[in-house]
Design a protein around this motif. Structure first.
Motif, PDB file in Angstrom:
ATOM      1  N   ASN A 226       2.122 -31.215   8.957  1.00 51.49           N
ATOM      2  CA  ASN A 226       1.360 -30.373   8.020  1.00 51.49           C
ATOM      3  C   ASN A 226       0.228 -31.170   7.379  1.00 51.49           C
ATOM      4  O   ASN A 226      -0.037 -31.067   6.181  1.00 51.49           O
ATOM      5  N   GLU A 227      -0.452 -31.953   8.218  1.00 51.26           N
ATOM      6  CA  GLU A 227      -1.592 -32.716   7.727  1.00 51.26           C
ATOM      7  C   GLU A 227      -2.707 -31.815   7.215  1.00 51.26           C
ATOM      8  O   GLU A 227      -3.499 -32.238   6.363  1.00 51.26           O
ATOM      9  N   ASN A 228      -2.776 -30.584   7.730  1.00 51.04           N
ATOM     10  CA  ASN A 228      -3.837 -29.674   7.286  1.00 51.04           C
ATOM     11  C   ASN A 228      -3.471 -28.924   6.009  1.00 51.04           C
ATOM     12  O   ASN A 228      -4.227 -28.091   5.532  1.00 51.04           O
ATOM     13  N   GLY A 229      -2.297 -29.199   5.441  1.00 49.16           N
ATOM     14  CA  GLY A 229      -1.941 -28.648   4.129  1.00 49.16           C
ATOM     15  C   GLY A 229      -1.774 -27.147   4.108  1.00 49.16           C
ATOM     16  O   GLY A 229      -2.300 -26.480   3.216  1.00 49.16           O
ATOM     17  N   ARG A 230      -1.043 -26.613   5.081  1.00 47.47           N
ATOM     18  CA  ARG A 230      -0.785 -25.173   5.076  1.00 47.47           C
ATOM     19  C   ARG A 230       0.467 -24.904   4.241  1.00 47.47           C
ATOM     20  O   ARG A 230       1.574 -25.318   4.584  1.00 47.47           O
ATOM     21  N   PHE A 231       0.289 -24.196   3.131  1.00 50.05           N
ATOM     22  CA  PHE A 231       1.388 -23.852   2.236  1.00 50.05           C
ATOM     23  C   PHE A 231       1.305 -22.377   1.864  1.00 50.05           C
ATOM     24  O   PHE A 231       0.219 -21.805   1.799  1.00 50.05           O
ATOM     25  N   ASN A 232       2.442 -21.771   1.612  1.00 46.63           N
ATOM     26  CA  ASN A 232       2.491 -20.513   0.869  1.00 46.63           C
ATOM     27  C   ASN A 232       3.904 -20.308   0.338  1.00 46.63           C
ATOM     28  O   ASN A 232       4.849 -20.921   0.831  1.00 46.63           O
ATOM     29  N   PRO A 233       4.066 -19.454  -0.684  1.00 47.57           N
ATOM     30  CA  PRO A 233       5.387 -19.211  -1.261  1.00 47.57           C
ATOM     31  C   PRO A 233       6.054 -17.964  -0.681  1.00 47.57           C
ATOM     32  O   PRO A 233       6.901 -17.357  -1.345  1.00 47.57           O
ATOM     33  N   HIS A 248       8.842 -20.388  -4.340  1.00 42.14           N
ATOM     34  CA  HIS A 248       8.608 -21.820  -4.207  1.00 42.14           C
ATOM     35  C   HIS A 248       7.718 -22.023  -2.984  1.00 42.14           C
ATOM     36  O   HIS A 248       7.620 -21.155  -2.127  1.00 42.14           O
ATOM     37  N   MET A 249       7.072 -23.163  -2.920  1.00 41.28           N
ATOM     38  CA  MET A 249       6.093 -23.410  -1.873  1.00 41.28           C
ATOM     39  C   MET A 249       6.759 -23.983  -0.627  1.00 41.28           C
ATOM     40  O   MET A 249       7.680 -24.789  -0.711  1.00 41.28           O
ATOM     41  N   ASP A 298      -1.734 -26.101  -7.373  1.00 42.67           N
ATOM     42  CA  ASP A 298      -1.056 -24.816  -7.525  1.00 42.67           C
ATOM     43  C   ASP A 298      -0.342 -24.719  -8.868  1.00 42.67           C
ATOM     44  O   ASP A 298       0.577 -23.931  -9.036  1.00 42.67           O
ATOM     45  N   VAL A 299      -0.779 -25.522  -9.839  1.00 40.05           N
ATOM     46  CA  VAL A 299      -0.105 -25.533 -11.137  1.00 40.05           C
ATOM     47  C   VAL A 299      -0.159 -24.182 -11.826  1.00 40.05           C
ATOM     48  O   VAL A 299       0.741 -23.842 -12.611  1.00 40.05           O
ATOM     49  N   ASP A 300      -1.167 -23.365 -11.536  1.00 41.23           N
ATOM     50  CA  ASP A 300      -1.284 -22.034 -12.136  1.00 41.23           C
ATOM     51  C   ASP A 300      -1.049 -20.932 -11.112  1.00 41.23           C
ATOM     52  O   ASP A 300      -1.451 -19.786 -11.334  1.00 41.23           O
ATOM     53  N   ALA A 301      -0.404 -21.259  -9.993  1.00 36.19           N
ATOM     54  CA  ALA A 301      -0.248 -20.302  -8.895  1.00 36.19           C
ATOM     55  C   ALA A 301       1.208 -19.889  -8.727  1.00 36.19           C
ATOM     56  O   ALA A 301       2.135 -20.598  -9.109  1.00 36.19           O
ATOM     57  N   ASP A 302       1.385 -18.698  -8.116  1.00 39.74           N
ATOM     58  CA  ASP A 302       2.719 -18.277  -7.712  1.00 39.74           C
ATOM     59  C   ASP A 302       3.311 -19.306  -6.758  1.00 39.74           C
ATOM     60  O   ASP A 302       2.609 -19.864  -5.908  1.00 39.74           O
ATOM     61  N   GLY A 305       3.280 -23.751 -10.315  1.00 38.82           N
ATOM     62  CA  GLY A 305       3.593 -23.843 -11.732  1.00 38.82           C
ATOM     63  C   GLY A 305       4.134 -22.568 -12.342  1.00 38.82           C
ATOM     64  O   GLY A 305       4.965 -22.626 -13.252  1.00 38.82           O
ATOM     65  N   ARG A 306       3.690 -21.428 -11.850  1.00 39.09           N
ATOM     66  CA  ARG A 306       4.196 -20.163 -12.406  1.00 39.09           C
ATOM     67  C   ARG A 306       5.681 -19.985 -12.136  1.00 39.09           C
ATOM     68  O   ARG A 306       6.349 -19.230 -12.837  1.00 39.09           O
ATOM     69  N   ASP A 307       6.174 -20.644 -11.100  1.00 39.15           N
ATOM     70  CA  ASP A 307       7.603 -20.570 -10.781  1.00 39.15           C
ATOM     71  C   ASP A 307       8.307 -21.902 -11.053  1.00 39.15           C
ATOM     72  O   ASP A 307       9.340 -22.198 -10.471  1.00 39.15           O
ATOM     73  N   GLN A 308       7.721 -22.701 -11.962  1.00 36.74           N
ATOM     74  CA  GLN A 308       8.325 -23.945 -12.432  1.00 36.74           C
ATOM     75  C   GLN A 308       8.491 -24.986 -11.326  1.00 36.74           C
ATOM     76  O   GLN A 308       9.411 -25.790 -11.348  1.00 36.74           O
TER      77      GLN A 308
END
Length: 481
Positions: A226-233, A248-249, A298-302, A305-308
């Protein structure tokens, strides 16, 4: 690398599930015994005595997992049921936020827990469970009985019945007993007691021996780190069609079309990070973060951070995706789009029946931890491993609870009756993180980032030609790539 065989003490949540193991599948309907012994039983709020003397220790919300209690749902009802189950996860997340914001006040006034947290949560869960029942009935499955027994939740302490929901073991038993000298981490966990010095853990080797005729080959697929940084929750397996269904991510390697809304056709046509283009499979797992006071973007993202879930997301230094054989015989091809979840993202409250992640350190991988994070010595890296279910029911690529269509092999390496052996995915993920208790995997907020909640997800999108090669290599005893 099998699951721990130790039986743990039950929690309120899995006692409720055990009661609902009386769910009898007949004519597509469900009959259940409504015996949920919790603080919210019978619609009454928790008595003040439930919190007396322990109120200051309450640290999370414990709810029965309705998804586990629904092993059979008519196909026509599954989309609506999945949406409602995802909504119930969001309800718990929202209730956990209300609890966390009021924790000190609840310690002084236990009745506030019922009025501000547990009561409203129970009402919302009851409405979702009712909609699940209606959806199943409308699809011809018969009106489920007893689901209302899953509506109530309770507050519980992090150390109730042992750290991690009864996951603690005696020091030196090879399962992660003992505590570190590190400090408790930021936010809602983990705690210092969730870490153990790997050098204090006894080696363990719990693997069935190969029998005559075993399939001894391997097939390794290289899909990057995941060198290209693909994330989602999202979680397209457990919560299809729902944004932020995981709370969570996830790291993703392999198929790049994977999100909550990806269909099988989308996956079949998606790009892949795998070197062998015949492998468009999806591999994903919760990210690991350094809890060093520096936040990711993602500190302010679903899911963040929004999910601690806070801290710097770490890119693995190495990811190995290997398919291995059966110690008891030959393997057969996996069906395309087979979905497998290994581990349990809610193991803190569910108990460890489905927990299946292992933690260790390079140079010490004969010492595997199930319910603790390792503290590795200088020069050694953190290793997390998943050995996925290796037995398939021969018919279904998924099931209502995303578990019953696949199974682990028995202690002797054979598949249970009615199941056949398929190539087993074994994931090994390595991280170069500073020694000490300064990292954690993402989790649902109420699961407190416990290591026992670690899990992995896989969707098979090998093309037929490559899957035939995988099976041939494994059954022929060859090492292939």
């Amino acid at each position: 690398m099998g699951r721990t065989s130790r039986r743990k003490r039950s929690t309120p949540a899995n006692r409720a599930i055990a009661a609902l193991a009386a769910l009898v599948l007949g004519g597509g309907g469900l009959a259940a015994v409504n015996v949920y012994a919790s603080a919210g039983e019978g619609g009454a709020g928790p008595s003040p005595g439930r919190f007396q003397g322990a109120a200051r220790q309450m640290s999370t919300i414990d709810c029965p997992d309705a998804g586990i209690a629904l092993p059979d749902v008519p196909d026509g009802a599954r989309p609506e049921v999945d949406r409602e189950l995802a909504a119930m996860d969001t309800q718990i997340t929202d209730a956990y936020r209300r609890f966390a914001d009021r924790k000190d006040r609840i310690a002084r006034d236990p009745a506030l827990a019922e009025n501000a947290v547990l009561g409203p949560l129970k009402s919302k869960r009851a409405a979702s469970l009712d909609r699940i029942g209606i959806a199943v009935e409308r699809a011809g499955g018969g009106r489920p009985q007893g689901l209302e027994g899953l509506a109530g939740c309770s507050l519980r302490a992090d150390d109730e019945e042992g750290q991690g929901g009864g996951q603690g073991e005696e020091p030196g038993d090879g399962q992660g007993g003992g505590q570190s000298d590190g400090q408790a981490q930021e936010g809602n966990g983990p705690e210092a007691s969730d870490f153990v010095d790997i050098e204090s853990v006894r080696p363990d080797a719990d693997r069935p021996r190969n029998r005559r005729g075993a399939s001894r080959g391997t097939f390794t697929t290289d899909c990057g780190r995941n060198e290209n940084g693909r994330f989602n929750p999202d979680n397209v397996i457990a919560a299809p069609g729902v944004s932020n269904g995981a709370h969570h991510m996830h790291d993703y390697v392999g198929n790049q079309a994977t999100d909550a809304f990806a269909s099988d056709d989308d996956l079949a046509g998606g790009g892949t990070t795998c070197r062998n283009r015949g492998d468009r499979s999806t591999y994903y797992w919760p990210v690991l973060r350094l809890q060093n006071g520096r936040d990711a973007n993602d500190v302010d993202a679903d899911g963040g951070g929004r999910d601690q879930n806070t801290g710097e997301i770490q890119t693995p230094s190495q990811v190995t995706l290997k398919f291995v054989g059966s110690p008891a015989g030959k393997v057969t091809a996996m069906p395309r789009f087979l979905r497998i979840i290994t581990g349990d993202a809610k193991a803190l409250t569910n108990g460890d029946a489905n927990a299946n992640a292992s933690w260790s350190c390079t140079g010490f991988e004969d010492r595997q931890l199930r319910d603790k994070y390792p503290i590795c010595p200088e020069g050694s890296q953190v290793v997390r491993s998943f050995a996925f279910q290796s037995c398939w029911d021969g018919q279904n690529t998924d099931s209502a609870n995303h578990r019953t269509h696949v199974s682990f092999a028995q202690d002797d390496g054979r598949c249970p009756d009615g199941f056949r052996a398929v190539p087993q995915l074994v994931q090994r993920i390595v991280y170069d993180v500073p020694p000490g208790p300064g990292f954690a995997v993402d989790s649902f907020p109420e699961q407190l980032h416990k290591p026992v909640t670690d899990h992995g997800d896989f969707i098979n999108v090998f093309d037929d030609r490559l899957m035939k090669k995988v099976v041939s290599c494994i059954n022929g005893g060859r090492k292939c790539r």
